[in-house]
Design an enzyme around this catalytic site. Structure first.
Site, PDB file in Angstrom:
ATOM      1  N   PRO A 193      12.642   4.099   0.056  1.00 32.24           N
ATOM      2  CA  PRO A 193      13.899   3.370   0.215  1.00 32.24           C
ATOM      3  C   PRO A 193      13.737   1.948   0.766  1.00 32.24           C
ATOM      4  O   PRO A 193      12.882   1.696   1.614  1.00 32.24           O
ATOM      5  CB  PRO A 193      14.694   4.225   1.206  1.00 32.24           C
ATOM      6  CG  PRO A 193      13.706   5.115   1.856  1.00 32.24           C
ATOM      7  CD  PRO A 193      12.597   5.321   0.862  1.00 32.24           C
ATOM      8  N   ASN A 194      14.586   1.087   0.247  1.00 32.54           N
ATOM      9  CA  ASN A 194      14.715  -0.322   0.648  1.00 32.54           C
ATOM     10  C   ASN A 194      13.585  -1.213   0.135  1.00 32.54           C
ATOM     11  O   ASN A 194      13.653  -2.427   0.270  1.00 32.54           O
ATOM     12  CB  ASN A 194      14.847  -0.458   2.186  1.00 32.54           C
ATOM     13  CG  ASN A 194      16.047   0.305   2.704  1.00 32.54           C
ATOM     14  OD1 ASN A 194      17.162   0.059   2.254  1.00 32.54           O
ATOM     15  ND2 ASN A 194      15.840   1.245   3.598  1.00 32.54           N
ATOM     16  N   ARG A 226      13.972  -8.731   2.102  1.00 31.49           N
ATOM     17  CA  ARG A 226      14.192  -7.924   3.289  1.00 31.49           C
ATOM     18  C   ARG A 226      13.198  -8.307   4.382  1.00 31.49           C
ATOM     19  O   ARG A 226      11.990  -8.182   4.201  1.00 31.49           O
ATOM     20  CB  ARG A 226      13.964  -6.468   2.861  1.00 31.49           C
ATOM     21  CG  ARG A 226      13.864  -5.484   3.955  1.00 31.49           C
ATOM     22  CD  ARG A 226      13.181  -4.223   3.447  1.00 31.49           C
ATOM     23  NE  ARG A 226      13.280  -3.205   4.441  1.00 31.49           N
ATOM     24  CZ  ARG A 226      12.483  -2.159   4.532  1.00 31.49           C
ATOM     25  NH1 ARG A 226      11.532  -1.969   3.642  1.00 31.49           N
ATOM     26  NH2 ARG A 226      12.644  -1.283   5.477  1.00 31.49           N
ATOM     27  N   TYR A 240       7.728  -8.137   6.056  1.00 32.84           N
ATOM     28  CA  TYR A 240       7.244  -7.560   4.786  1.00 32.84           C
ATOM     29  C   TYR A 240       6.760  -8.617   3.781  1.00 32.84           C
ATOM     30  O   TYR A 240       6.295  -8.253   2.698  1.00 32.84           O
ATOM     31  CB  TYR A 240       8.342  -6.696   4.158  1.00 32.84           C
ATOM     32  CG  TYR A 240       8.739  -5.519   5.026  1.00 32.84           C
ATOM     33  CD1 TYR A 240       7.829  -4.495   5.280  1.00 32.84           C
ATOM     34  CD2 TYR A 240      10.010  -5.443   5.607  1.00 32.84           C
ATOM     35  CE1 TYR A 240       8.175  -3.421   6.090  1.00 32.84           C
ATOM     36  CE2 TYR A 240      10.364  -4.371   6.413  1.00 32.84           C
ATOM     37  CZ  TYR A 240       9.443  -3.366   6.655  1.00 32.84           C
ATOM     38  OH  TYR A 240       9.785  -2.307   7.452  1.00 32.84           O
ATOM     39  N   ASN A 264       4.009   4.537  -0.769  1.00 30.64           N
ATOM     40  CA  ASN A 264       4.634   3.935   0.407  1.00 30.64           C
ATOM     41  C   ASN A 264       5.997   4.619   0.545  1.00 30.64           C
ATOM     42  O   ASN A 264       6.960   4.218  -0.101  1.00 30.64           O
ATOM     43  CB  ASN A 264       4.812   2.419   0.248  1.00 30.64           C
ATOM     44  CG  ASN A 264       5.396   1.808   1.528  1.00 30.64           C
ATOM     45  OD1 ASN A 264       5.859   2.533   2.412  1.00 30.64           O
ATOM     46  ND2 ASN A 264       5.377   0.481   1.607  1.00 30.64           N
ATOM     47  N   ALA A 273      10.878   4.539   4.942  1.00 33.97           N
ATOM     48  CA  ALA A 273      11.427   5.289   6.086  1.00 33.97           C
ATOM     49  C   ALA A 273      11.247   6.795   5.947  1.00 33.97           C
ATOM     50  O   ALA A 273      11.209   7.510   6.958  1.00 33.97           O
ATOM     51  CB  ALA A 273      12.896   4.937   6.264  1.00 33.97           C
ATOM     52  N   GLU A 293      -1.825   6.689   1.335  1.00 32.36           N
ATOM     53  CA  GLU A 293      -0.563   6.231   1.938  1.00 32.36           C
ATOM     54  C   GLU A 293      -0.718   4.751   2.259  1.00 32.36           C
ATOM     55  O   GLU A 293      -1.768   4.336   2.746  1.00 32.36           O
ATOM     56  CB  GLU A 293      -0.344   7.052   3.226  1.00 32.36           C
ATOM     57  CG  GLU A 293       0.864   6.646   4.044  1.00 32.36           C
ATOM     58  CD  GLU A 293       0.991   7.504   5.320  1.00 32.36           C
ATOM     59  OE1 GLU A 293       0.185   8.464   5.511  1.00 32.36           O
ATOM     60  OE2 GLU A 293       1.892   7.194   6.120  1.00 32.36           O
ATOM     61  N   HIS A 350       1.312   1.271   4.019  1.00 36.85           N
ATOM     62  CA  HIS A 350       2.425   0.590   4.685  1.00 36.85           C
ATOM     63  C   HIS A 350       2.108  -0.895   4.732  1.00 36.85           C
ATOM     64  O   HIS A 350       0.994  -1.279   5.133  1.00 36.85           O
ATOM     65  CB  HIS A 350       2.635   1.134   6.100  1.00 36.85           C
ATOM     66  CG  HIS A 350       2.972   2.581   6.084  1.00 36.85           C
ATOM     67  ND1 HIS A 350       4.199   3.037   5.670  1.00 36.85           N
ATOM     68  CD2 HIS A 350       2.220   3.670   6.346  1.00 36.85           C
ATOM     69  CE1 HIS A 350       4.194   4.359   5.695  1.00 36.85           C
ATOM     70  NE2 HIS A 350       3.005   4.768   6.089  1.00 36.85           N
ATOM     71  N   ARG A 382       4.763  -1.345  15.864  1.00 37.60           N
ATOM     72  CA  ARG A 382       6.229  -1.434  15.842  1.00 37.60           C
ATOM     73  C   ARG A 382       6.865  -0.328  16.700  1.00 37.60           C
ATOM     74  O   ARG A 382       6.215   0.228  17.565  1.00 37.60           O
ATOM     75  CB  ARG A 382       6.696  -1.412  14.378  1.00 37.60           C
ATOM     76  CG  ARG A 382       6.117  -2.599  13.571  1.00 37.60           C
ATOM     77  CD  ARG A 382       6.560  -2.579  12.131  1.00 37.60           C
ATOM     78  NE  ARG A 382       8.001  -2.776  12.030  1.00 37.60           N
ATOM     79  CZ  ARG A 382       8.693  -2.546  10.901  1.00 37.60           C
ATOM     80  NH1 ARG A 382       8.054  -2.139   9.801  1.00 37.60           N
ATOM     81  NH2 ARG A 382       9.989  -2.737  10.878  1.00 37.60           N
TER      82      ARG A 382
END
Ligand code: DQA
Length: 150
Positions: free
Chosen positions: A10-11, A18, A23, A74, A77, A98, A100, A107
Site C-alpha cells: 500500500p501507498n 509521497r 522515499y 516490499n 505497511a 524483502e 524496504h 524509524r
C-alpha cells in the site's frame, strides 16, 4: 525465461510524490523500467505489481507458486501487520527477498518488527529505490544457487 514476481504494498503507487525526503523522487514506474532492463540483461522475466489491498498481494503470491522462480516483496505497511502475507509466502518454495526503501530500523519502533522477515531469505533495507535492483540481483543469485545445487 524464469519469472520473478516483484510485489509492492500500500501507498507505493504514490512513490515520488509521497514523503520524498524518506522515499526519494523516483516513481514506481521508474523503478519498474529499471528492473525490466536489469532482468532482461540477466535473462529473467519480471511481473511487477502494486496494490493497496492485502488480498491482491496474497493472490499474486499464490500465482507465483505456479510459475515464479523467486519473489521480491516490499509489503510496505503490511510488513508490520500481516500474518496473512507471511502465511502466503510460507507456501512459496523459491527465494523470497524483502525490500524496504527506507531504513525501517532508524524509524518509529512499530516499523522495527516485520512478519515477512520470518520467511525472507534476504532483506534489503535503507538503500533507497536502488534497493530494488539489489533485491532483484539477490533473488536471482539465490535462485541460481538453488538450481545449481539440484
Ligand atoms: C516501507 C517502510 C514501511 O514501514 C512503510 O509502511 C512503507 C514503505 C519502505 O519501503 O521503506 O510504506 O516498506
Amino acid at each position: 525465461m524464469p519469472v520473478i514476481y516483484i510485489l509492492n504494498g500500500p501507498n507505493l503507487n504514490l512513490l515520488g510524490k509521497r514523503q520524498p525526503h524518506i522515499y526519494g523522487s523516483k516513481t514506481l514506474a521508474d523503478v519498474e523500467v529499471e528492473l525490466q532492463a536489469l532482468a532482461k540483461e540477466l535473462g529473467f522475466e519480471i511481473r511487477f505489481h502494486q496494490s493497496n489491498r492485502e488480498y491482491e498481494i496474497i493472490d499474486w503470491v499464490h500465482e507465483a507458486r505456479e510459475d515464479g522462480a523467486a519473489i521480491v516483496i516490499n509489503p510496505a505497511a503490511f510488513t508490520h501487520t500481516s500474518v496473512a502475507i507471511l502465511d502466503a509466502l510460507n507456501t512459496f518454495e523459491g527465494p523470497v527477498i524483502e525490500i524496504h526503501i527506507s531504513n525501517v530500523h532508524k524509524r518509529e519502533s512499530f516499523r522495527h518488527h516485520s512478519f515477512v522477515s520470518h520467511r525472507a531469505d534476504g532483506i534489503v533495507v535503507g538503500m533507497g529505490t536502488d534497493g530494488y535492483q539489489l533485491a532483484l540481483r539477490g533473488a536471482i543469485s539465490k535462485f541460481n544457487a538453488s538450481r545449481d545445487s539440484k
